[in-house]
Motif scaffolding. Structure first.
Motif, PDB file in Angstrom:
ATOM      1  N   VAL A 257     -12.474 -40.144 -12.710  1.00 15.07           N
ATOM      2  CA  VAL A 257     -13.748 -40.068 -13.430  1.00 15.07           C
ATOM      3  C   VAL A 257     -14.166 -41.459 -13.887  1.00 15.07           C
ATOM      4  O   VAL A 257     -15.325 -41.869 -13.725  1.00 15.07           O
ATOM      5  N   ASP A 258     -13.244 -42.218 -14.442  1.00 17.65           N
ATOM      6  CA  ASP A 258     -13.545 -43.575 -14.910  1.00 17.65           C
ATOM      7  C   ASP A 258     -13.955 -44.489 -13.750  1.00 17.65           C
ATOM      8  O   ASP A 258     -14.795 -45.384 -13.918  1.00 17.65           O
ATOM      9  N   GLY A 262     -20.766 -45.558 -13.842  1.00 14.97           N
ATOM     10  CA  GLY A 262     -21.752 -46.539 -13.406  1.00 14.97           C
ATOM     11  C   GLY A 262     -22.150 -46.379 -11.954  1.00 14.97           C
ATOM     12  O   GLY A 262     -23.127 -46.984 -11.512  1.00 14.97           O
ATOM     13  N   LEU A 263     -21.401 -45.573 -11.204  1.00 11.20           N
ATOM     14  CA  LEU A 263     -21.734 -45.289  -9.806  1.00 11.20           C
ATOM     15  C   LEU A 263     -22.293 -43.874  -9.658  1.00 11.20           C
ATOM     16  O   LEU A 263     -23.322 -43.659  -9.021  1.00 11.20           O
ATOM     17  N   TRP A 264     -21.582 -42.915 -10.248  1.00 12.67           N
ATOM     18  CA  TRP A 264     -21.983 -41.513 -10.149  1.00 12.67           C
ATOM     19  C   TRP A 264     -22.511 -40.968 -11.469  1.00 12.67           C
ATOM     20  O   TRP A 264     -23.199 -39.966 -11.479  1.00 12.67           O
ATOM     21  N   TRP A 265     -22.131 -41.595 -12.582  1.00 21.33           N
ATOM     22  CA  TRP A 265     -22.625 -41.156 -13.882  1.00 21.33           C
ATOM     23  C   TRP A 265     -22.807 -42.354 -14.790  1.00 21.33           C
ATOM     24  O   TRP A 265     -22.177 -43.393 -14.602  1.00 21.33           O
ATOM     25  N   ASP A 271     -25.837 -38.982 -18.150  1.00 20.31           N
ATOM     26  CA  ASP A 271     -26.381 -38.128 -17.096  1.00 20.31           C
ATOM     27  C   ASP A 271     -25.819 -38.603 -15.761  1.00 20.31           C
ATOM     28  O   ASP A 271     -25.231 -39.683 -15.662  1.00 20.31           O
ATOM     29  N   LEU A 272     -26.021 -37.781 -14.753  1.00 19.92           N
ATOM     30  CA  LEU A 272     -25.571 -38.141 -13.411  1.00 19.92           C
ATOM     31  C   LEU A 272     -26.486 -39.185 -12.799  1.00 19.92           C
ATOM     32  O   LEU A 272     -27.702 -39.147 -12.994  1.00 19.92           O
ATOM     33  N   LEU A 273     -25.898 -40.102 -12.055  1.00 16.28           N
ATOM     34  CA  LEU A 273     -26.666 -41.068 -11.273  1.00 16.28           C
ATOM     35  C   LEU A 273     -26.808 -40.607  -9.828  1.00 16.28           C
ATOM     36  O   LEU A 273     -27.690 -41.075  -9.116  1.00 16.28           O
ATOM     37  N   ARG A 274     -25.923 -39.719  -9.403  1.00 19.89           N
ATOM     38  CA  ARG A 274     -25.980 -39.162  -8.047  1.00 19.89           C
ATOM     39  C   ARG A 274     -25.798 -37.651  -8.130  1.00 19.89           C
ATOM     40  O   ARG A 274     -24.963 -37.161  -8.891  1.00 19.89           O
ATOM     41  N   ARG A 275     -26.589 -36.952  -7.354  1.00 18.36           N
ATOM     42  CA  ARG A 275     -26.456 -35.493  -7.287  1.00 18.36           C
ATOM     43  C   ARG A 275     -26.289 -35.080  -5.834  1.00 18.36           C
ATOM     44  O   ARG A 275     -27.001 -35.572  -4.964  1.00 18.36           O
TER      45      ARG A 275
END
Length: 374
Positions: A257-258, A262-265, A271-275
């Protein structure tokens, strides 16, 4: 005002106690759906949906990590608080080396929806009904039309029985994924399962999508078992499946998760950066996402549900047609984005447009976010 505060406090306490037991009220009204007098008592209620976990820690919700070695016993739940899932670990994110993140609650929800849909579809096919209604966990209703081909009437009884079981099972798996995808769509548009819980920030999370397939696949092995045996079989099969997918220890999940922070959240945006907004209504494969730092250049395991193109040698792709009666306020915005005035949603036609719209909106929001950063 004093009575309102007391009522609110009681509601929060009750919800907290329910959460501790791992059993959550159904998202929408638990309604009976009948098929022309068929004996489908086990399936007369939509199964309860469990609340999933966020892929990232937030102010309101801590990161909930699951332990693949401590999943407890699966419990198909027929209605509110029946039974209390005291032995079931229903929540938590787990990272796997083959399909990335999975959400235990979403896996279990897909398991139960598959079992539920199979019972209703099997009863309808045996009676050769042409229409069937399935009620989702949300207020939405799924109307299924069945168009029996000419060759159906000429099948010998034994062959028809075998075909019916396989067909109901495969369609049930597809219905479970379709219903879970619709849940992701309406929550992205703002639908709240309860006043206190908003889920837009987790809609189409990369842990949700493979979980739906995994749950449907696990359930598909045991659909003809009675409930108690079904639960026992799912309990063992789910643990085995996670071993096959190389699920990691809780601390390794936290590290994964860490590694996508910054890539996915985004921690500031929370919030999510990628869905992983996609649909599989025409039998498309799913390619789960692996954490780059964990994958070491390896590709994820491709997931696919059994299709209807060859069921005991018969092409059954045109037998079923599904329409969704939304019954949610968000449907007005959804129809606007689809540029349609039709009341019902047609998954095979509309889902592709909706996920494309969602991805476009998310891309624009990400551009704006990047511009704001120094």
């Amino acid at each position: 005002m004093k009575h309102i505060r007391r009522f609110s406090l009681c509601a929060v306490i009750c919800f907290g106690l329910i959460s501790l037991t791992g059993c959550y009220p159904a998202y929408g009204p638990v309604a009976a759906t009948f098929t022309s007098g068929s004996d489908v008592s086990v399936f007369d209620r939509t199964p309860q949906m469990r609340i999933g976990s966020l892929l990232f820690p937030s102010t309101l919700w801590p990161l909930t990590v699951g332990d693949p070695k401590d999943l407890g016993e699966h419990a198909y739940c027929l209605g509110p608080l029946v039974p209390l899932r005291l032995m079931e670990t229903s929540r938590g994110i787990i990272y796997t080396r083959k399909v990335g993140f999975v959400d235990i609650a979403h896996i279990r929800n897909a398991v139960d929806l598959t079992y539920y849909a199979n019972g209703r579809l099997l009863a309808a096919l045996k009676e050769e009904l042409k229409h069937l209604t399935i009620v989702g966990a949300e207020p939405s209703v799924y109307n299924i039309s069945i168009d029996y081909p000419e060759w159906w009437k000429t099948l010998p009884a034994a062959q028809k029985e075998q075909l019916t079981k396989q067909l109901a099972g495969r369609m049930a798996q597809q219905m479970a994924d379709l219903m879970m995808t619709w849940h992701e769509i309406i929550t992205w548009y703002g639908y709240r399962p309860s006043v206190l819980i908003g889920e837009k920030w987790s809609a189409f999370s990369c842990d949700d999508m493979p979980s739906h397939f995994i749950g449907a696949q696990v359930a598909g092995q045991f659909l003809n078992l009675p409930p108690e045996q079904f639960e026992q079989s799912v309990t063992k099969a789910l643990s085995k499946r996670l071993v096959e997918l190389e699920a990691v220890e809780p601390e390794q999940t936290r590290q994964a998760v860490d590694q996508v922070k910054g890539l996915w959240w985004d921690s500031d945006k929370q919030d999510l950066l990628r869905r992983q907004a996609e649909t599989h209504v025409n039998g498309e494969e799913m390619h789960p996402w692996l954490v780059p730092a964990q994958s070491r250049g390896q590709q994820s395991t491709v997931l696919k549900l059994p299709g209807l193109d060859d069921v005991n040698g018969h092409d059954c792709r045109t037998l079923f047609r599904v329409e969704i009666v939304p019954n949610v306020l968000e449907a007005y915005t959804i129809r606007d984005d689809l540029h349609t005035s039709e009341d019902n949603i047609h998954p095979e036609r509309d889902f592709y447009h909706l996920v494309e719209h969602i991805l476009n909106v998310e891309a624009e929001e990400l551009k704006s976010l990047n511009k704001e950063k120094p």
